[in-house]
Write an enzyme that holds these catalytic residues in place. Sequence first.
Site: not given
Length: 98
Positions: A26, A23
């Site tokens: 993230c 991600c």
Amino acid sequence: MSKFNELINGDQPVLVDFHATWCAPCHTMAPILEALKTEIGSKARIIKVDIDKNQAAARQYNVRGVPTFILFKNGKQLWRQSGAIPKQMLEQAINQAL
């Protein structure tokens, strides 16, 4: 999972970062969380939960996207937000839980 439950059921606020290695947002949040951890010190805990390695926790808290941040205190979910967000938002949520 029992250590996780122990942490979120304590009287200290715990910000849980549900994330994934694949991600991009993230990865963007990682240095922000590190800076926040330094600023709040021992007032609250910040823990990271990889949704791919902890699918049961992700299911239990209905995590549909990453990153998802959930703030717990005494086992109760006090605040929740998905996506990359400013440090000030995280800080504000934690300070309200103190």
